[in-house]
Design an enzyme around this catalytic site. Structure first.
Site, PDB file in Angstrom:
ATOM      1  N   SER A 138       0.853  -1.187   0.000  1.00 12.43           N
ATOM      2  CA  SER A 138       0.000   0.000   0.000  1.00 12.43           C
ATOM      3  C   SER A 138       0.882   1.226   0.000  1.00 12.43           C
ATOM      4  O   SER A 138       2.041   1.172   0.429  1.00 12.43           O
ATOM      5  CB  SER A 138      -0.881  -0.003   1.260  1.00 12.43           C
ATOM      6  OG  SER A 138      -1.515   1.246   1.463  1.00 12.43           O
ATOM      7  N   TYR A 151      -2.515  -0.987  10.280  1.00 11.57           N
ATOM      8  CA  TYR A 151      -2.402  -1.154   8.832  1.00 11.57           C
ATOM      9  C   TYR A 151      -1.092  -0.538   8.336  1.00 11.57           C
ATOM     10  O   TYR A 151      -0.322  -1.171   7.608  1.00 11.57           O
ATOM     11  CB  TYR A 151      -3.602  -0.487   8.166  1.00 11.57           C
ATOM     12  CG  TYR A 151      -3.647  -0.597   6.659  1.00 11.57           C
ATOM     13  CD1 TYR A 151      -4.225  -1.697   6.044  1.00 11.57           C
ATOM     14  CD2 TYR A 151      -3.146   0.417   5.838  1.00 11.57           C
ATOM     15  CE1 TYR A 151      -4.300  -1.801   4.664  1.00 11.57           C
ATOM     16  CE2 TYR A 151      -3.210   0.329   4.462  1.00 11.57           C
ATOM     17  CZ  TYR A 151      -3.787  -0.783   3.875  1.00 11.57           C
ATOM     18  OH  TYR A 151      -3.849  -0.866   2.511  1.00 11.57           O
TER      19      TYR A 151
END
Length: 270
Positions: A138, A151
């Site tokens: 990401s 995350y």
């Protein structure tokens, strides 16, 4: 590594980016194994593209081994493994407010799943001096996702592990890519392709999949479907303090605009 004629395995491929990569790989002439925690979703995508399906919980090393063995017996040695499964939940309160269970879940899915796949695949790839490992991380792995520290931390770890793979095995014929998309209209954010039409900062899963296929075939390590992420990363490296201040301002803007830090709305602010 070319997709045509290759045996490709993709985790988290029942929807979103994983499913889009499966479709692109099949269109390129690859033999595709569609894997997902939800076996029904995996089977639906596999039936659509003429591939095989396998239900797999990537938190469990034994299941990843079984996935690789099943794909190998059906499609031949795995040429390209796309470790794509992921999750995102956000935080109930402050940056350390999530439970240990949630942090461990992020660690297992975003880091250890890549380790398990690499542990199973590398010996045979090294022996034949061929293979490509793809980690879908990401932009948060290069920057930060405001409102989801678990995350962000684990995606940073995923990028670091991909770097270790590339550094250690690049001269042994192993290709490594790490994909760092920013905001994508997927079920993870509760968004659809229609949401991306009027938002330049929001890409579709198909856009990201096209970038992944191109990047792997071009032998790129860092695949950025959102080119602006590189600019942000350069700013971060040049002046980390200034970058943190900017991120604090972005968080404040999110709270002012939406009343709270809502991850699914951040794409509207950039």
């Amino acid at each position: 590594m070319k997709f045509e004629g290759s045996s490709v395995v993709i985790t988290g491929a029942g929807s979103g980016i994983g499913a889009a990569i499966a479709r692109h790989a099949a269109a390129k002439g690859a033999k595709v194994c569609v894997s997902d925690l939800d076996g029904d979703k995996a089977r639906a995508v596999a039936q659509e593209i003429g591939g095989m399906a396998f239900a797999c919980d990537v938190r469990k090393e034994a299941q990843i081994k079984a996935l690789i063995e099943a794909a190998t017996s059906t499609q031949g040695e795995v040429d390209i493994f796309v470790s794509n499964a992921g999750l995102g939940q956000g935080e109930p309160d402050h940056a350390a407010s999530q439970t240990d269970e949630h942090w461990n879940l992020n660690w297992q899915v975003h880091v250890m799943s890549h380790v398990y796949a690499s542990r199973a695949l590398l010996p045979r790839m090294i022996e034949r001096k061929s293979g490509h490992l793809v980690t879908v991380a990401s932009a948060a792995g290069l920057l930060n996702q405001v409102g989801d520290s678990a995350y962000s931390a684990t995606k940073h770890a995923a990028v670091s592990f991909a770097e270790s793979l590339a550094i250690s095995h690049g001269d042994e014929g192993i290709g490594v890519s790490v994909v760092c998309p920013q905001y994508v209209a997927t079920p993870l954010l509760g968004l659809s392709d229609e949401d991306a039409v009027s938002q330049p900062s929001l890409l579709t899963a198909d856009d990201v999949a096209a970038a992944v296929v191109y990047g792997v075939e071009a032998g790129r390590f860092l695949i950025l479907s959102h080119p602006e992420v590189q600019t942000y990363a350069i700013h971060r490296a040049k002046d980390h303090d200034r970058w943190v201040t900017g991120m604090q301002m972005l968080r404040a803007k999110a709270v002012d605009t939406f009343g709270s830090v809502q991850i699914e709305n951040f794409y509207k602010l950039i």
